[in-house]
Design a protein around this motif. Structure first.
Motif, PDB file in Angstrom:
ATOM      1  N   CYS A 193       0.805  -1.230   0.000  1.00 11.21           N
ATOM      2  CA  CYS A 193       0.000   0.000   0.000  1.00 11.21           C
ATOM      3  C   CYS A 193       0.838   1.280   0.000  1.00 11.21           C
ATOM      4  O   CYS A 193       0.386   2.324  -0.460  1.00 11.21           O
ATOM      5  CB  CYS A 193      -0.912   0.044   1.221  1.00 11.21           C
ATOM      6  SG  CYS A 193      -1.568  -1.565   1.711  1.00 11.21           S
ATOM      7  N   CYS A 196       1.288   4.013  -2.796  1.00  9.37           N
ATOM      8  CA  CYS A 196       0.195   4.948  -3.089  1.00  9.37           C
ATOM      9  C   CYS A 196      -0.213   5.733  -1.845  1.00  9.37           C
ATOM     10  O   CYS A 196      -0.358   6.945  -1.886  1.00  9.37           O
ATOM     11  CB  CYS A 196      -1.020   4.197  -3.625  1.00  9.37           C
ATOM     12  SG  CYS A 196      -0.763   3.582  -5.304  1.00  9.37           S
ATOM     13  N   HIS A 197      -0.426   5.048  -0.725  1.00  8.99           N
ATOM     14  CA  HIS A 197      -1.009   5.729   0.444  1.00  8.99           C
ATOM     15  C   HIS A 197       0.031   6.416   1.332  1.00  8.99           C
ATOM     16  O   HIS A 197      -0.330   7.180   2.222  1.00  8.99           O
ATOM     17  CB  HIS A 197      -1.855   4.750   1.266  1.00  8.99           C
ATOM     18  CG  HIS A 197      -3.136   4.380   0.571  1.00  8.99           C
ATOM     19  ND1 HIS A 197      -4.256   5.175   0.613  1.00  8.99           N
ATOM     20  CD2 HIS A 197      -3.458   3.328  -0.217  1.00  8.99           C
ATOM     21  CE1 HIS A 197      -5.221   4.618  -0.108  1.00  8.99           C
ATOM     22  NE2 HIS A 197      -4.758   3.492  -0.623  1.00  8.99           N
ATOM     23  N   ARG A 216      -6.613   7.583  -0.839  1.00  9.76           N
ATOM     24  CA  ARG A 216      -7.229   8.164   0.357  1.00  9.76           C
ATOM     25  C   ARG A 216      -6.177   8.602   1.365  1.00  9.76           C
ATOM     26  O   ARG A 216      -5.242   7.871   1.651  1.00  9.76           O
ATOM     27  CB  ARG A 216      -8.172   7.138   1.011  1.00  9.76           C
ATOM     28  CG  ARG A 216      -8.969   7.680   2.171  1.00  9.76           C
ATOM     29  CD  ARG A 216     -10.140   8.563   1.750  1.00  9.76           C
ATOM     30  NE  ARG A 216     -11.131   7.857   0.975  1.00  9.76           N
ATOM     31  CZ  ARG A 216     -11.330   8.038  -0.342  1.00  9.76           C
ATOM     32  NH1 ARG A 216     -10.621   8.910  -1.027  1.00  9.76           N
ATOM     33  NH2 ARG A 216     -12.253   7.365  -0.984  1.00  9.76           N
ATOM     34  N   TYR A 218      -5.777   8.894   5.019  1.00 10.04           N
ATOM     35  CA  TYR A 218      -6.506   8.347   6.181  1.00 10.04           C
ATOM     36  C   TYR A 218      -6.530   9.309   7.354  1.00 10.04           C
ATOM     37  O   TYR A 218      -7.225   9.085   8.347  1.00 10.04           O
ATOM     38  CB  TYR A 218      -5.842   7.057   6.691  1.00 10.04           C
ATOM     39  CG  TYR A 218      -5.582   5.994   5.672  1.00 10.04           C
ATOM     40  CD1 TYR A 218      -6.530   5.646   4.719  1.00 10.04           C
ATOM     41  CD2 TYR A 218      -4.377   5.291   5.681  1.00 10.04           C
ATOM     42  CE1 TYR A 218      -6.276   4.644   3.798  1.00 10.04           C
ATOM     43  CE2 TYR A 218      -4.124   4.288   4.771  1.00 10.04           C
ATOM     44  CZ  TYR A 218      -5.069   3.965   3.830  1.00 10.04           C
ATOM     45  OH  TYR A 218      -4.805   2.970   2.934  1.00 10.04           O
ATOM     46  N   LYS A 224     -15.134   7.003   2.477  1.00  9.42           N
ATOM     47  CA  LYS A 224     -16.276   7.333   1.619  1.00  9.42           C
ATOM     48  C   LYS A 224     -17.267   6.185   1.446  1.00  9.42           C
ATOM     49  O   LYS A 224     -18.457   6.405   1.362  1.00  9.42           O
ATOM     50  CB  LYS A 224     -15.776   7.774   0.241  1.00  9.42           C
ATOM     51  CG  LYS A 224     -15.075   9.124   0.269  1.00  9.42           C
ATOM     52  CD  LYS A 224     -14.761   9.667  -1.116  1.00  9.42           C
ATOM     53  CE  LYS A 224     -14.146  11.050  -1.013  1.00  9.42           C
ATOM     54  NZ  LYS A 224     -13.730  11.589  -2.316  1.00  9.42           N
ATOM     55  N   PHE A 225     -16.737   4.951   1.358  1.00  8.39           N
ATOM     56  CA  PHE A 225     -17.611   3.857   0.943  1.00  8.39           C
ATOM     57  C   PHE A 225     -17.828   2.918   2.120  1.00  8.39           C
ATOM     58  O   PHE A 225     -17.147   1.906   2.263  1.00  8.39           O
ATOM     59  CB  PHE A 225     -17.015   3.176  -0.290  1.00  8.39           C
ATOM     60  CG  PHE A 225     -16.716   4.208  -1.352  1.00  8.39           C
ATOM     61  CD1 PHE A 225     -17.755   4.922  -1.941  1.00  8.39           C
ATOM     62  CD2 PHE A 225     -15.414   4.529  -1.702  1.00  8.39           C
ATOM     63  CE1 PHE A 225     -17.494   5.921  -2.878  1.00  8.39           C
ATOM     64  CE2 PHE A 225     -15.145   5.513  -2.637  1.00  8.39           C
ATOM     65  CZ  PHE A 225     -16.190   6.225  -3.228  1.00  8.39           C
ATOM     66  N   MET A 260      -7.411   2.350  -7.066  1.00 11.35           N
ATOM     67  CA  MET A 260      -7.298   1.442  -5.915  1.00 11.35           C
ATOM     68  C   MET A 260      -7.515   0.012  -6.397  1.00 11.35           C
ATOM     69  O   MET A 260      -8.621  -0.362  -6.797  1.00 11.35           O
ATOM     70  CB  MET A 260      -8.336   1.836  -4.860  1.00 11.35           C
ATOM     71  CG  MET A 260      -8.543   0.845  -3.742  1.00 11.35           C
ATOM     72  SD  MET A 260      -7.180   0.835  -2.553  1.00 11.35           S
ATOM     73  CE  MET A 260      -7.368  -0.797  -1.864  1.00 11.35           C
ATOM     74  N   ARG A 398     -17.639   2.803  -7.032  1.00  9.94           N
ATOM     75  CA  ARG A 398     -16.465   2.508  -6.197  1.00  9.94           C
ATOM     76  C   ARG A 398     -16.823   1.520  -5.081  1.00  9.94           C
ATOM     77  O   ARG A 398     -16.087   0.624  -4.766  1.00  9.94           O
ATOM     78  CB  ARG A 398     -15.965   3.790  -5.524  1.00  9.94           C
ATOM     79  CG  ARG A 398     -15.698   4.938  -6.457  1.00  9.94           C
ATOM     80  CD  ARG A 398     -14.321   4.825  -7.061  1.00  9.94           C
ATOM     81  NE  ARG A 398     -13.822   6.134  -7.444  1.00  9.94           N
ATOM     82  CZ  ARG A 398     -13.967   6.672  -8.657  1.00  9.94           C
ATOM     83  NH1 ARG A 398     -14.609   6.016  -9.604  1.00  9.94           N
ATOM     84  NH2 ARG A 398     -13.467   7.872  -8.912  1.00  9.94           N
TER      85      ARG A 398
HETATM   86  C1  HEC Z   1      -2.136   2.016  -7.086  1.00 12.88           C
HETATM   87  C2  HEC Z   1      -2.453   2.828  -5.968  1.00 12.88           C
HETATM   88  C3  HEC Z   1      -3.081   2.201  -4.735  1.00 12.88           C
HETATM   89  C4  HEC Z   1      -2.626   1.128  -3.995  1.00 12.88           C
HETATM   90  C5  HEC Z   1      -1.422   0.250  -4.259  1.00 12.88           C
HETATM   91  C6  HEC Z   1      -3.516   1.008  -2.870  1.00 12.88           C
HETATM   92  N1  HEC Z   1      -4.490   1.965  -2.940  1.00 12.88           N
HETATM   93 FE1  HEC Z   1      -5.976   2.243  -1.584  1.00 12.88          FE
HETATM   94  N2  HEC Z   1      -6.734   3.746  -2.712  1.00 12.88           N
HETATM   95  C7  HEC Z   1      -6.189   4.215  -3.887  1.00 12.88           C
HETATM   96  C8  HEC Z   1      -7.028   5.267  -4.425  1.00 12.88           C
HETATM   97  C9  HEC Z   1      -6.768   6.048  -5.693  1.00 12.88           C
HETATM   98  C10 HEC Z   1      -8.107   5.422  -3.528  1.00 12.88           C
HETATM   99  C11 HEC Z   1      -9.263   6.424  -3.596  1.00 12.88           C
HETATM  100  C12 HEC Z   1     -10.283   6.121  -4.664  1.00 12.88           C
HETATM  101  C13 HEC Z   1     -11.468   7.071  -4.641  1.00 12.88           C
HETATM  102  O1  HEC Z   1     -11.591   7.911  -3.767  1.00 12.88           O
HETATM  103  O2  HEC Z   1     -12.296   6.945  -5.518  1.00 12.88           O
HETATM  104  C14 HEC Z   1      -7.878   4.462  -2.450  1.00 12.88           C
HETATM  105  C15 HEC Z   1      -8.710   4.333  -1.347  1.00 12.88           C
HETATM  106  C16 HEC Z   1      -8.485   3.464  -0.299  1.00 12.88           C
HETATM  107  C17 HEC Z   1      -9.293   3.384   0.890  1.00 12.88           C
HETATM  108  C18 HEC Z   1     -10.504   4.255   1.220  1.00 12.88           C
HETATM  109  C19 HEC Z   1     -11.853   3.602   1.009  1.00 12.88           C
HETATM  110  C20 HEC Z   1     -12.992   4.496   1.466  1.00 12.88           C
HETATM  111  O3  HEC Z   1     -14.055   3.960   1.799  1.00 12.88           O
HETATM  112  O4  HEC Z   1     -12.854   5.706   1.523  1.00 12.88           O
HETATM  113  C21 HEC Z   1      -8.717   2.448   1.692  1.00 12.88           C
HETATM  114  C22 HEC Z   1      -9.191   2.019   3.079  1.00 12.88           C
HETATM  115  C23 HEC Z   1      -7.580   1.924   1.001  1.00 12.88           C
HETATM  116  N3  HEC Z   1      -7.458   2.546  -0.213  1.00 12.88           N
HETATM  117  C24 HEC Z   1      -6.740   0.963   1.522  1.00 12.88           C
HETATM  118  C25 HEC Z   1      -5.657   0.439   0.826  1.00 12.88           C
HETATM  119  C26 HEC Z   1      -4.810  -0.590   1.362  1.00 12.88           C
HETATM  120  C27 HEC Z   1      -4.933  -1.189   2.747  1.00 12.88           C
HETATM  121  C28 HEC Z   1      -3.889  -0.866   0.390  1.00 12.88           C
HETATM  122  C29 HEC Z   1      -2.823  -1.937   0.424  1.00 12.88           C
HETATM  123  C30 HEC Z   1      -3.301  -3.281   0.662  1.00 12.88           C
HETATM  124  C31 HEC Z   1      -4.139   0.017  -0.729  1.00 12.88           C
HETATM  125  N4  HEC Z   1      -5.225   0.784  -0.431  1.00 12.88           N
HETATM  126  C32 HEC Z   1      -3.389   0.058  -1.876  1.00 12.88           C
HETATM  127  C33 HEC Z   1      -5.033   3.775  -4.480  1.00 12.88           C
HETATM  128  C34 HEC Z   1      -4.264   2.710  -4.056  1.00 12.88           C
END
Ligand code: HEC
Ligand code: HEC
Length: 467
Positions: A193, A196-197, A216, A218, A224-225, A260, A398
């Protein structure tokens, strides 16, 4: 693992880790991962949006982060463009409401920043040894928490503190935020993660640049979802919290239509560990936001009864937020949205329900989702990112495409994106009477399907969807 635990008391006394103490090995089922113990979570330095910033101008585009761009300045890949942008962004943002944008880089002194960093380390650990530290009653007394909290009507300050401590403690247990879960979650997070995060969950990882919706952040404690809606009147900070199952669904399935990705290969336990670590980063970020905002607030908008800055003041703010936040996560977990069964067994039932749903949609949703979301109608979300109400003719969601997912979305709204809830519509539908939220869901499903769309317009010629 014992080594990990033996480190915690060191952190807990508020000191830094002794320098040069090397590396720590965290054992997962896969080969152990070794990380440098000295690394700390950096203290936040990016601009902070406080409250709703209103509507952005038309020349912004969805996913755009004006706050981050304003900060880039000389560091931008295109400094000339950034230089042009900065005054425009600055003119738009903070002026109408003082304090709408805070800058931790200029707002904090070096000492304040060091204090805050060390205190956050002592309550939330460091990347190699993440923790969510709870206070004992004696520690709360030493910190003078009773005197520091805002009074609650009809309750003695002592009881307020006791209740907060008990609630946070039970929340920590229920959410599974113990040291070994967090350590495992941290390793998985850095593997899957981080890019990106980002290390602190700021959504600023190396790959975050130029994503249409940014990863996102955090640190606002907002998601959001989600499929929970705390009872009314909700307490500050309760709305926008996720259930652990929501986080796991997001990680397992990804968010369709965004960057994501799905992580379908992860086991149940890995998903659980990751969700726990996301909650940890989120709670740390909320406490950090609160303490920075209050410390800057002492200078820019002092209240009559404000004390002057002290390390104790900073610690009280962090602890208060930590306790409240954990309580809020628990309250959200205990308030899943009730989704009644879909009561439209036949295709005709479903289309008739969709026609009723169209009428409800035209009344309450079309103001934002203009031309079903095909017309530009930009908004700021609570991070200060530009969002566009979804184009609902595409059928890409989403938060999941199942009827239950859409029902939860319409019922609860999308709090950080300012999409309102429809909870009132779901209150005790009379037997045999249609459920208005299911009607809207059937309309959404028909809207995203070219064949259904045609049938719908045949059934009720007043419905016009094709441009
Ligand atoms: C390639 C990039 C990328 C990776 C790798 C990634 N994410 Fe994300 N993630 C995003 C994006 C972009 C969004 C927001 C999408 C949106 O708002 O529409 C997001 C949103 C989220 C959210 C928010 C959901 C919500 O309800 O608001 C969570 C929790 C999250 N990611 C957890 C993770 C975790 C844990 C990992 C690793 C296992 C991970 N992400 C890996 C790009 C990534
Ligand atoms: C105040 C403006 C506003 C109103 C009113 C509004 N929405 Fe939204 N809606 C949004 C925004 C903004 C988004 C995009 C959220 C994001 O990704 O940040 C959205 C997204 C959605 C989504 C996509 C969810 C997903 O999982 O991707 C659906 C479905 C939706 N809205 C349905 C509705 C329905 C049905 C109504 C009426 C009951 C409604 N909206 C009313 C602003 C609004």
């Amino acid at each position: 693992m014992r080594f990990l635990r033996s480190l915690l008391p060191l952190l807990a006394v508020g000191g830094l880790l002794p320098s040069g103490c090397g590396r720590v090995e965290i054992s997962l089922d896969s080969p152990p991962v070794v990380i440098a113990t000295a690394a700390r979570y950096p203290v936040r330095s990016d601009l902070m949006a406080v409250g709703d910033l209103g509507a952005p101008p038309k020349w912004f585009s969805p996913g755009y982060l004006p706050l981050r761009t304003a900060r880039l300045g000389d560091r931008s890949p295109d400094p000339e463009f950034a230089a042009q942008l900065v005054p425009k962004v600055a003119r738009l943002l903070p002026e109408p409401r003082p304090g709408a944008i805070l800058d931790p880089e200029t707002g904090l002194t070096g000492t304040e920043r060091d204090d805050i960093g060390q205190l956050l380390d002592s309550y939330f650990g460091i990347p190699a040894v993440p923790a969510v530290k709870m206070l004992t009653a004696d520690e709360a007394k030493m910190l003078k928490l009773e005197e520091a909290l805002a009074p609650v009507k009809g309750k003695a300050p002592k009881d307020v503190v006791t209740e907060m401590l008990a609630e946070a403690d039970s929340a920590k247990g229920a959410l599974g935020l113990d040291d070994s879960t967090l350590a495992r979650g941290g390793v998985l997070y850095r593997r899957w993660c981080l890019q990106c995060h980002g290390q602190t969950g700021a959504g600023d990882g190396a790959q975050s640049v130029r994503m249409a919706a940014p990863p996102r952040d955090y640190r606002r404690g907002l998601f959001k979802f989600v499929s929970c809606f705390p009872t009314s009147p909700p307490r500050t900070g309760e709305l926008g919290k996720a259930r652990k199952d929501d986080l796991k669904r997001t990680i397992r399935n990804g968010l369709d239509g965004s960057m994501m990705p799905p992580f379908a290969q992860l086991s149940e336990r890995e998903l659980d560990d990751l969700a726990g670590y996301v909650i940890h980063l989120s709670a740390r970020g909320e406490a950090e936001f609160e303490v920075i905002a209050r410390v800057i607030g002492l200078k820019v908008s002092p209240r009559d009864d404000d004390p002057t800055y002290s390390r104790e003041f900073a610690e009280q703010r962090i602890v208060e937020k930590l306790l409240l936040t954990l309580g809020n996560w628990k309250r959200a977990a205990d308030a899943p949205i009730p989704v009644p069964p879909d009561n439209c067994p036949t295709e005709t039932d479903r289309l008739e329900s969709a026609v009723r749903g169209y009428k409800a949609f035209a009344g309450t949703c079309a103001g934002c989702h203009q031309d079903y979301g095909r017309a530009e109608q930009l908004k700021f979300d609570l991070w200060g990112t530009v969002v566009q109400p979804r184009n609902l003719t595409l059928g890409v969601y989403r938060g999941g495409r199942r009827g239950e997912d859409l029902y939860a979305r319409v019922y609860g709204g999308i709090y950080p994106s300012t999409m309102p809830d429809s909870k009132a519509k779901a209150v005790a539908p009379a037997p045999g009477k249609p459920d208005e939220i299911w009607d809207v869901v059937h309309f959404l499903q028909a809207l995203g399907d070219p064949r259904d769309r045609k049938l719908l317009q045949q059934l009720d010629p007043s419905i016009k969807i094709e441009p």
